[in-house]
Write a protein that holds these residues in place. Sequence first.
Motif, PDB file in Angstrom:
ATOM      1  N   GLY A 182     -16.697  48.191 -54.975  1.00 20.25           N
ATOM      2  CA  GLY A 182     -17.397  47.292 -55.891  1.00 20.25           C
ATOM      3  C   GLY A 182     -16.728  45.931 -55.953  1.00 20.25           C
ATOM      4  O   GLY A 182     -17.313  44.958 -56.406  1.00 20.25           O
ATOM      5  N   GLY A 183     -15.480  45.852 -55.463  1.00 16.34           N
ATOM      6  CA  GLY A 183     -14.778  44.575 -55.415  1.00 16.34           C
ATOM      7  C   GLY A 183     -14.993  43.910 -54.063  1.00 16.34           C
ATOM      8  O   GLY A 183     -15.715  44.430 -53.204  1.00 16.34           O
ATOM      9  N   SER A 184     -14.327  42.766 -53.844  1.00 18.83           N
ATOM     10  CA  SER A 184     -14.550  42.020 -52.603  1.00 18.83           C
ATOM     11  C   SER A 184     -13.941  42.726 -51.387  1.00 18.83           C
ATOM     12  O   SER A 184     -14.314  42.460 -50.252  1.00 18.83           O
ATOM     13  N   LEU A 185     -13.003  43.645 -51.627  1.00 20.24           N
ATOM     14  CA  LEU A 185     -12.402  44.389 -50.520  1.00 20.24           C
ATOM     15  C   LEU A 185     -13.347  45.460 -49.983  1.00 20.24           C
ATOM     16  O   LEU A 185     -13.391  45.728 -48.780  1.00 20.24           O
ATOM     17  N   ARG A 186     -14.073  46.085 -50.881  1.00 23.36           N
ATOM     18  CA  ARG A 186     -14.999  47.146 -50.483  1.00 23.36           C
ATOM     19  C   ARG A 186     -16.278  47.012 -51.316  1.00 23.36           C
ATOM     20  O   ARG A 186     -16.468  47.715 -52.335  1.00 23.36           O
ATOM     21  N   PRO A 187     -17.137  46.083 -50.878  1.00 20.42           N
ATOM     22  CA  PRO A 187     -18.350  45.829 -51.670  1.00 20.42           C
ATOM     23  C   PRO A 187     -19.250  47.063 -51.747  1.00 20.42           C
ATOM     24  O   PRO A 187     -19.160  47.958 -50.899  1.00 20.42           O
ATOM     25  N   ALA A 188     -20.116  47.069 -52.731  1.00 24.40           N
ATOM     26  CA  ALA A 188     -21.026  48.198 -52.934  1.00 24.40           C
ATOM     27  C   ALA A 188     -21.924  48.395 -51.723  1.00 24.40           C
ATOM     28  O   ALA A 188     -22.419  47.433 -51.131  1.00 24.40           O
ATOM     29  N   SER A 189     -22.109  49.659 -51.352  1.00 23.68           N
ATOM     30  CA  SER A 189     -23.015  50.005 -50.250  1.00 23.68           C
ATOM     31  C   SER A 189     -23.582  51.387 -50.571  1.00 23.68           C
ATOM     32  O   SER A 189     -23.125  52.055 -51.504  1.00 23.68           O
ATOM     33  N   VAL A 190     -24.541  51.789 -49.781  1.00 22.62           N
ATOM     34  CA  VAL A 190     -25.105  53.132 -49.981  1.00 22.62           C
ATOM     35  C   VAL A 190     -23.989  54.170 -49.882  1.00 22.62           C
ATOM     36  O   VAL A 190     -23.890  55.098 -50.688  1.00 22.62           O
ATOM     37  N   GLU A 191     -23.092  53.945 -48.917  1.00 23.56           N
ATOM     38  CA  GLU A 191     -21.993  54.891 -48.703  1.00 23.56           C
ATOM     39  C   GLU A 191     -21.065  54.969 -49.931  1.00 23.56           C
ATOM     40  O   GLU A 191     -20.690  56.062 -50.369  1.00 23.56           O
ATOM     41  N   THR A 192     -20.712  53.809 -50.495  1.00 23.69           N
ATOM     42  CA  THR A 192     -19.778  53.831 -51.643  1.00 23.69           C
ATOM     43  C   THR A 192     -20.414  54.530 -52.837  1.00 23.69           C
ATOM     44  O   THR A 192     -19.733  55.227 -53.583  1.00 23.69           O
ATOM     45  N   VAL A 193     -21.706  54.359 -52.981  1.00 21.87           N
ATOM     46  CA  VAL A 193     -22.395  55.030 -54.094  1.00 21.87           C
ATOM     47  C   VAL A 193     -22.413  56.533 -53.843  1.00 21.87           C
ATOM     48  O   VAL A 193     -22.083  57.336 -54.731  1.00 21.87           O
TER      49      VAL A 193
END
Length: 320
Positions: A187-198
């Motif tokens: 969710g931060g700039s290092l690992r922005p939100a994506s389908v995978e992160t959700v």
Amino acid sequence: MYVPEDRLTNDDLSKMVDTNDEWIMSHMGIKERRILKDKDKASAFLGAQAIKNLLEKTGTNPDEIDLVICATVAPDYFFPATGPQICEQAGLTNAYAFDVHAACSGFIYALTTASKFIKAGTEKKVIVVGAEKMSSIVDYTDRTTCPIFGDGAAAVLLEATEENVGVMDYILRSDAVGVKHLRMKAGGSLRPASVETVQNHEHFIYQEGQPVFKYAVTRMADVSAEIMERNGLKADDVAYLVPHQANLRIIDATARRMELDPSKVMINIQKYGNTTAATIPLCLCEWEKQLKKGDNLILAAFGAGFTWGSVWLKWGYDSK
Ligand code: UT7
């Protein structure tokens, strides 16, 4: 202070994940926590309610407030900051606001910052508010974290005085060794939100309990003992320890290190759980009637970052 009415008990949680009241009480010391169920309301709402209560109680005109510093780990939005929305919702038309991002140490970081503005004389009345809708970032399928956190907010008002009261001394520390043990993974700039992160539940609190516990126990106790030592304060001189409410065992270890009688330790974790930046002002509010002008309080916190610290506060007034 303001806490939502809905309670989430250990028995409720035992129907959601594989846990039980006995485990939660013996490992954390938490019986229930408050949850803001209204999906249209978030941390700014909680903070604004606390501030409205504070203004009413102190008979303060909202126009008199110059600055609001909001400590939160669950902001309404990634940006903008939550403080300006709190001002709007609480009717503080003359105040400017910003957020402090120091997780469970947020309140003591914000309080020491606010005291600088007061000491500089540039702002006359400053509110510090801890406001946390923690339930918005808790994974209620993860039994290791979901019993810990609760929602709530509490606020304090700082004013200038010629008297020898207020923030007398503080120790603040941070160490990024904590990132790997306690964070929101995405969710931060290092690992922005994506389908995978959700899909991977990466927008919730991730905590490795044991290492965090070990750091918390030693570091919170260390700075609490250090601030007493360097100011020549003995256990008898301290009216209360006001500890961040993360775990009853961490609080007990800190009190033991300070050689404080348990009656001098503010504890309400059983009712609210860990409300992150709101725990310390929630305690101050609930113990306010017992506080007298000149009482020495030691505030202590430890949280994500890692961030931690202690504050020696001389209480400013006799409560009515
Ligand atoms: O405020 C920000 C800073 N955060 C903190 O200060 C929190 C610091 N950490 C802690 O307070 C503690 O580590 C916890 C309370 C989070 C956990 O207590 P613990 O004594 O460290 O437990 P643990 O993580 O070592 O887990 C012990 C066992 C495990 O089972 P196994 O592997 O021994 O079979 C867990 O799976 O307890 C299990 N467990 C649970 N059992 C029932 C973990 N959570 C639960 C649960 N109910 N909710």
